[in-house]
Each structure stands twice: as structure tokens, then as C-alpha cells.
Scaffold this motif. Structure first.
Motif, PDB file in Angstrom:
ATOM      1  N   SER A 104      36.093 -42.758   2.700  1.00 29.91           N
ATOM      2  CA  SER A 104      36.652 -42.279   1.430  1.00 29.91           C
ATOM      3  C   SER A 104      35.588 -41.814   0.448  1.00 29.91           C
ATOM      4  O   SER A 104      35.877 -41.625  -0.730  1.00 29.91           O
ATOM      5  N   SER A 105      34.363 -41.594   0.920  1.00 31.18           N
ATOM      6  CA  SER A 105      33.323 -41.059   0.044  1.00 31.18           C
ATOM      7  C   SER A 105      33.658 -39.649  -0.415  1.00 31.18           C
ATOM      8  O   SER A 105      33.147 -39.185  -1.434  1.00 31.18           O
ATOM      9  N   GLN A 106      34.490 -38.969   0.372  1.00 32.58           N
ATOM     10  CA  GLN A 106      34.953 -37.644   0.000  1.00 32.58           C
ATOM     11  C   GLN A 106      36.408 -37.497   0.465  1.00 32.58           C
ATOM     12  O   GLN A 106      36.768 -37.900   1.565  1.00 32.58           O
ATOM     13  N   LEU A 107      37.234 -36.947  -0.395  1.00 35.96           N
ATOM     14  CA  LEU A 107      38.660 -36.787  -0.130  1.00 35.96           C
ATOM     15  C   LEU A 107      39.117 -35.465  -0.734  1.00 35.96           C
ATOM     16  O   LEU A 107      38.663 -35.085  -1.818  1.00 35.96           O
ATOM     17  N   LEU A 108      40.002 -34.782  -0.054  1.00 37.78           N
ATOM     18  CA  LEU A 108      40.526 -33.503  -0.546  1.00 37.78           C
ATOM     19  C   LEU A 108      42.046 -33.609  -0.578  1.00 37.78           C
ATOM     20  O   LEU A 108      42.689 -33.725   0.475  1.00 37.78           O
ATOM     21  N   ILE A 109      42.640 -33.610  -1.770  1.00 35.62           N
ATOM     22  CA  ILE A 109      44.056 -33.951  -1.912  1.00 35.62           C
ATOM     23  C   ILE A 109      44.753 -33.023  -2.899  1.00 35.62           C
ATOM     24  O   ILE A 109      44.255 -32.785  -4.010  1.00 35.62           O
ATOM     25  N   ASN A 110      45.913 -32.547  -2.496  1.00 28.58           N
ATOM     26  CA  ASN A 110      46.811 -31.840  -3.397  1.00 28.58           C
ATOM     27  C   ASN A 110      47.706 -32.895  -4.044  1.00 28.58           C
ATOM     28  O   ASN A 110      48.643 -33.407  -3.424  1.00 28.58           O
ATOM     29  N   ARG A 111      47.416 -33.237  -5.298  1.00 31.58           N
ATOM     30  CA  ARG A 111      48.146 -34.297  -5.984  1.00 31.58           C
ATOM     31  C   ARG A 111      49.610 -33.929  -6.215  1.00 31.58           C
ATOM     32  O   ARG A 111      50.487 -34.790  -6.178  1.00 31.58           O
ATOM     33  N   THR A 112      49.875 -32.657  -6.472  1.00 35.73           N
ATOM     34  CA  THR A 112      51.239 -32.222  -6.717  1.00 35.73           C
ATOM     35  C   THR A 112      52.099 -32.397  -5.468  1.00 35.73           C
ATOM     36  O   THR A 112      53.237 -32.875  -5.533  1.00 35.73           O
ATOM     37  N   ARG A 113      51.555 -32.044  -4.354  1.00 40.67           N
ATOM     38  CA  ARG A 113      52.287 -32.127  -3.087  1.00 40.67           C
ATOM     39  C   ARG A 113      52.394 -33.561  -2.578  1.00 40.67           C
ATOM     40  O   ARG A 113      53.410 -33.956  -2.000  1.00 40.67           O
ATOM     41  N   HIS A 114      51.358 -34.343  -2.797  1.00 41.38           N
ATOM     42  CA  HIS A 114      51.296 -35.678  -2.203  1.00 41.38           C
ATOM     43  C   HIS A 114      51.280 -36.786  -3.253  1.00 41.38           C
ATOM     44  O   HIS A 114      50.592 -37.794  -3.096  1.00 41.38           O
ATOM     45  N   TRP A 115      52.067 -36.642  -4.304  1.00 43.10           N
ATOM     46  CA  TRP A 115      52.051 -37.657  -5.357  1.00 43.10           C
ATOM     47  C   TRP A 115      52.595 -38.997  -4.868  1.00 43.10           C
ATOM     48  O   TRP A 115      52.147 -40.054  -5.327  1.00 43.10           O
ATOM     49  N   ARG A 116      53.542 -38.980  -3.915  1.00 41.03           N
ATOM     50  CA  ARG A 116      54.106 -40.249  -3.442  1.00 41.03           C
ATOM     51  C   ARG A 116      53.106 -41.059  -2.621  1.00 41.03           C
ATOM     52  O   ARG A 116      52.881 -42.244  -2.916  1.00 41.03           O
ATOM     53  N   PRO A 117      52.473 -40.501  -1.578  1.00 46.24           N
ATOM     54  CA  PRO A 117      51.465 -41.303  -0.869  1.00 46.24           C
ATOM     55  C   PRO A 117      50.264 -41.658  -1.735  1.00 46.24           C
ATOM     56  O   PRO A 117      49.642 -42.707  -1.537  1.00 46.24           O
ATOM     57  N   LEU A 118      49.930 -40.800  -2.713  1.00 45.95           N
ATOM     58  CA  LEU A 118      48.842 -41.129  -3.632  1.00 45.95           C
ATOM     59  C   LEU A 118      49.197 -42.362  -4.457  1.00 45.95           C
ATOM     60  O   LEU A 118      48.382 -43.279  -4.621  1.00 45.95           O
ATOM     61  N   ALA A 119      50.423 -42.397  -4.963  1.00 47.10           N
ATOM     62  CA  ALA A 119      50.867 -43.559  -5.735  1.00 47.10           C
ATOM     63  C   ALA A 119      50.916 -44.805  -4.860  1.00 47.10           C
ATOM     64  O   ALA A 119      50.561 -45.908  -5.307  1.00 47.10           O
ATOM     65  N   LEU A 120      51.332 -44.665  -3.600  1.00 50.42           N
ATOM     66  CA  LEU A 120      51.375 -45.812  -2.688  1.00 50.42           C
ATOM     67  C   LEU A 120      49.972 -46.307  -2.375  1.00 50.42           C
ATOM     68  O   LEU A 120      49.733 -47.523  -2.338  1.00 50.42           O
ATOM     69  N   CYS A 121      49.032 -45.381  -2.174  1.00 47.50           N
ATOM     70  CA  CYS A 121      47.645 -45.791  -1.918  1.00 47.50           C
ATOM     71  C   CYS A 121      47.092 -46.566  -3.112  1.00 47.50           C
ATOM     72  O   CYS A 121      46.391 -47.571  -2.942  1.00 47.50           O
ATOM     73  N   ASP A 122      47.414 -46.122  -4.305  1.00 44.87           N
ATOM     74  CA  ASP A 122      46.971 -46.843  -5.492  1.00 44.87           C
ATOM     75  C   ASP A 122      47.624 -48.225  -5.559  1.00 44.87           C
ATOM     76  O   ASP A 122      46.979 -49.210  -5.943  1.00 44.87           O
ATOM     77  N   TYR A 123      48.880 -48.322  -5.163  1.00 41.08           N
ATOM     78  CA  TYR A 123      49.570 -49.619  -5.114  1.00 41.08           C
ATOM     79  C   TYR A 123      48.856 -50.550  -4.127  1.00 41.08           C
ATOM     80  O   TYR A 123      48.585 -51.711  -4.436  1.00 41.08           O
ATOM     81  N   PHE A 124      48.567 -50.036  -2.928  1.00 39.54           N
ATOM     82  CA  PHE A 124      47.816 -50.830  -1.947  1.00 39.54           C
ATOM     83  C   PHE A 124      46.478 -51.294  -2.529  1.00 39.54           C
ATOM     84  O   PHE A 124      46.057 -52.438  -2.351  1.00 39.54           O
ATOM     85  N   ASN A 125      45.815 -50.371  -3.213  1.00 44.13           N
ATOM     86  CA  ASN A 125      44.474 -50.650  -3.713  1.00 44.13           C
ATOM     87  C   ASN A 125      44.493 -51.675  -4.842  1.00 44.13           C
ATOM     88  O   ASN A 125      43.580 -52.502  -4.954  1.00 44.13           O
ATOM     89  N   GLU A 126      45.516 -51.613  -5.696  1.00 42.46           N
ATOM     90  CA  GLU A 126      45.640 -52.613  -6.755  1.00 42.46           C
ATOM     91  C   GLU A 126      45.797 -54.016  -6.166  1.00 42.46           C
ATOM     92  O   GLU A 126      45.274 -54.988  -6.689  1.00 42.46           O
ATOM     93  N   ARG A 127      46.517 -54.100  -5.062  1.00 42.96           N
ATOM     94  CA  ARG A 127      46.733 -55.372  -4.398  1.00 42.96           C
ATOM     95  C   ARG A 127      45.654 -55.664  -3.361  1.00 42.96           C
ATOM     96  O   ARG A 127      45.728 -56.693  -2.666  1.00 42.96           O
ATOM     97  N   GLY A 128      44.678 -54.776  -3.276  1.00 43.29           N
ATOM     98  CA  GLY A 128      43.640 -54.907  -2.259  1.00 43.29           C
ATOM     99  C   GLY A 128      42.904 -56.228  -2.251  1.00 43.29           C
ATOM    100  O   GLY A 128      42.788 -56.883  -1.198  1.00 43.29           O
ATOM    101  N   PRO A 129      42.372 -56.689  -3.392  1.00 44.85           N
ATOM    102  CA  PRO A 129      41.609 -57.946  -3.379  1.00 44.85           C
ATOM    103  C   PRO A 129      42.423 -59.149  -2.930  1.00 44.85           C
ATOM    104  O   PRO A 129      41.860 -60.148  -2.483  1.00 44.85           O
TER     105      PRO A 129
END
Length: 422
Positions: A213-238
């Protein structure tokens, strides 16, 4: 005694299975609650970089580097990475995120913001503390937060210690990206069949490479749902998800797989950049070398192009007095002459005797003998061209770092603010 031990074991297994099922239910409920307004909208294309400070103890840096280095200062590494981005000819706007650093606040901050917003292309400073809950985020969590709250609709995310070698502006119009809307890069490790994450996301296990994940290329408009889910996973990561994966890295493709979202993983395996120790034989690997492919498959017509060097194990900021060139040897991530081996060499981290020959600092602050790749140094013409380009770039970045740290008496606002006392 044996019966009691067996009962305890069975109870632990039931509790463990119950926790996996609980997390699966929770993330699915989170996705059902999502609305388009859950993710801030954005416009245009740009680069997102996360700077900030190392919040460990002041003594950590010297202890972790045998007295040769200091603490990481991600803002300094980010400034050098942005300079390298401009060096490639890329003039895309940049968001530099920070953790409410004093140098970016008040009168000095306004002066720095003016300089960075006008010299060498637009760089906008973003403060995590200006977002609700932003002062509580840390570590890997900052990556998803920065992308989630970016003002850009389409984002190239770069870690602070990533040095671009290729102008990435054209990535956004490449068929590899436009078809999938999300491009990820492979890491050296694999996600195994038995990893519990497969049960959590409800996807049939498959042997696949982890994401770098040092580099990522993402269309936020198209992929807002998986982006939000990844952030959810990451918040609960620790508390859960980071147990099974390497920080935020593996969470990206897992979020995409969980929602059956389209993505493209660059087919080229990473290489390893470093230098030879004083003995002339020991390879000291300090950087992943990631590539760009304009097509989904590798071919002689479309060979991988060296695109990003992640200086994660020997950051410019951690070793501020090291003026030697450290990108002098390249080990290829794929065997064979045409980049088509599906079994790349393994990454190793030497321990014990001999690690003193080369010194690196890894995640978690552990000092060890850098990293290695089970391959011979690449002495091809292609490798020579990459190393020559790196040598020129590294010289420029070392001079810039010295100027920022006032070694040569720089007097611009950034130099005055970034004193080497972090």
C-alpha cells in the motif's frame, strides 16, 4: 487434567469462531448503512501524501539505529518525495497531510503554505486535526483517512518515503486503470488459504499476493463503497484486522474482494534496491522497487517500467547525516530474462551474526540487517539504466535534504521551520 485442557481448547475455538462471525456480521451491517454522502465528494485528479511526526520516545531513533540515526520525520521524507515527483515532470496537484505540526500553523504555517502552493506546482497542506476525530488517528489508519477525505475524485496515494521514478500523470488515462478504477501493487508476502480473513469477508480462499500500500491508484467516485469499507477495517485494525494482515496493506484488496469490486493488480513482482556493505558481498536491501505496466499482462512488447522506490528501511529522515548513495544494486523480483517467472524469489530479513554489516529500521522500530532477496544482483542493461537514473535522483535529493536541514544555510520558510531536532 487432559479432559479439562481439551474442554478449554474447544471453548476457545468456539469463542474464536464466534468472533469471526461477529466481525463478518458487523462489516456487512456497516456496508448496508452506507450512503453516497458517507464519503466526501471530490474533483479532478491529484496525489495524496501523508507526512507527520514519529510519536515514539525521543530515544527510540538512536536506540534503533545503533546511534547512527534518529527518529523518523515523515514530513521531511514527504517533501523529498514530492520533489522527486516534480523531478519526473509530474505537475499534478498534491495534498500533503500532517498531524497538526507547529511548522504548518500560525504565521510560519501560512508562509510555508504560500511557498508550497506556488513553487513547483500546487501543494495544499491538509491537517488531520481539522477532521472530526482526527487527533485520535495514528499509524496505518492515516492512509485510509487521507484518501477518504481527499478533495480529489481520483487519487494516486504515495507513502511519505516513496520516491517516484516515472511521471505517473499518464496512469490515470491508462486502460489498466480506466477499466478497473483501482490499481494495486503486489508485496513480497502472500495471503495464505488458512488466513482467517477469508472467513470474515465471506470469500472462498485463494492464494494471492498481499498488497504493497505504499502506492495506490483509486477512483474515489467509482469505488466509494470499498474505500469506506477499507477505512472501516482499518479503524478496527488494532483490535482485529491488523492481527491477520500487514497493517493496512492487505485490507485494500480484501475490502474490494468483499464487495466484488473491480480492481487491477500490477502483474510485475517488486524488486529490491540497496547497496553492498563494506565487505563488498553483503547486500543491504532498503527499498521495494515497484513497476508500472500499461497493460494487464507482461510481454516483451510491454516490459515493466521502474516507477516507485520505497525507501522504507532507510528513510532520509532517519539517517540525516548519511550522504552516501544507497541505491547502487538492484535485485529483480522475477527470475529469467523476460520477466515471466510466476515464482519470484523470497524476501528475507537477516538476523543474528552479520546484521551489523548493514543497518536498517523496520516497522515497529526494530533494528536489523536490512532485507535481502534470494536472487543475484541484476546486471542487465535495463537494470543499469534504472540505477543510473536513481543515482542522479538520489544526489539531488541528498542536496535538497541538506538544504532543508540548514546544513548549507538555507533560508527559505520551509528550511527555517524544519530544524533537525525532531
Amino acid at each position: 487434567g487432559d479432559a479439562g485442557t481439551n474442554d478449554d481448547l474447544q471453548a476457545n475455538k468456539r469463542n474464536y469462531a464466534g468472533r469471526l462471525a461477529q466481525e463478518k456480521h458487523a462489516w456487512r451491517a456497516f456496508v448496508r448503512s452506507l450512503r453516497p454522502s458517507s464519503v466526501p465528494t471530490g474533483h479532478g485528479r491529484g496525489v495524496v501524501v501523508v507526512g507527520g511526526r514519529d510519536h515514539g520516545k525521543a530515544s527510540d531513533g538512536p536506540e534503533r539505529t545503533g546511534g547512527h540515526g534518529g527518529r523518523a520525520y515523515y514530513t521531511l521524507d514527504a517533501l523529498l518525495g514530492i520533489a522527486a515527483l516534480r523531478w519526473t515532470g509530474c505537475m499534478l496537484p498534491v495534498e500533503l497531510w500532517h498531524d497538526h505540526e507547529a511548522i504548518f500553523l500560525g504565521a510560519t504555517g501560512r508562509e510555508v503554505a504560500t511557498v508550497m502552493g506556488s513553487v513547483g506546482g500546487k501543494v495544499k497542506l491538509r491537517d488531520f486535526h481539522e477532521l472530526p476525530g482526527g487527533s485520535d488517528w495514528q499509524g496505518f489508519q492515516l492512509i485510509t483517512k487521507a484518501i477518504l477525505h481527499s478533495a480529489f475524485a481520483e487519487v494516486l496515494y504515495l507513502d511519505a518515503d516513496v520516491v517516484p521514478l516515472l511521471n505517473p500523470s499518464g496512469f490515470f488515462t491508462s486502460p489498466v486503470y480506466t477499466h478497473a478504477g483501482a490499481v494495486f501493487w503486489r508485496d513480497f508476502e502472500q495471503v495464505l488459504y488458512e488466513n482467517p480473513i477469508w472467513q470474515v469477508i465471506g470469500v472462498r480462499p485463494t492464494l494471492m499476493w498481499d498488497t504493497d500500500s505504499s502506492q495506490l491508484l483509486i477512483n474515489r467516485t467509482r469505488h466509494w463503497r470499498p474505500l469506506a469499507l477499507c477505512d472501516y477495517f482499518n479503524e478496527r485494525g488494532p483490535y482485529f484486522y491488523h492481527w491477520f494482515l500487514n497493517g493496512d496493506a492487505g485490507l485494500w484488496h480484501m475490502a474490494w474482494l468483499a464487495l466484488a469490486a473491480s480492481m487491477q493488480v500490477i502483474a510485475a513482482h517488486p524488486g529490491k534496491l540497496g547497496y553492498l556493505a563494506a565487505d563488498g558481498a553483503t547486500f543491504c536491501g532498503i527499498s521495494h522497487l515497484q513497476h508500472w505496466l500499461p497493460t494487464a499482462e507482461i510481454s516483451s512488447r510491454h516490459p515493466p517500467l521502474a516507477a516507485f522506490a520505497n525507501r522504507g528501511l532507510r528513510k532520509f529522515s532517519v539517517f540525516p547525516h548519511d550522504g552516501d548513495l544507497r541505491w547502487t544494486v538492484l535485485k529483480r523480483g522475477l527470475g529469467g530474462p523476460i520477466w515471466k517467472n510466476s515464482s519470484p524469489p523470497m524476501q528475507t530479513f537477516p538476523e543474528g551474526t552479520g546484521t551489523h554489516r548493514c543497518l536498517c529500521v523496520g516497522h515497529g522500530g526494530t533494528a536489523f540487517g536490512c532485507s535481502d532477496l534470494a536472487a543475484e544482483p541484476d546486471r542487465s542493461e535495463m537494470a543499469g539504466a534504472v540505477l543510473n537514473r536513481l543515482a542522479s535522483l538520489e544526489l539531488d535529493l541528498l542536496k535538497l535534504r541538506d538544504g532543508i536541514l540548514l546544513v548549507n544555510g538555507g533560508h527559505n520558510p520551509v528550511s527555517k521551520a524544519l530544524r533537525p531536532d525532531w
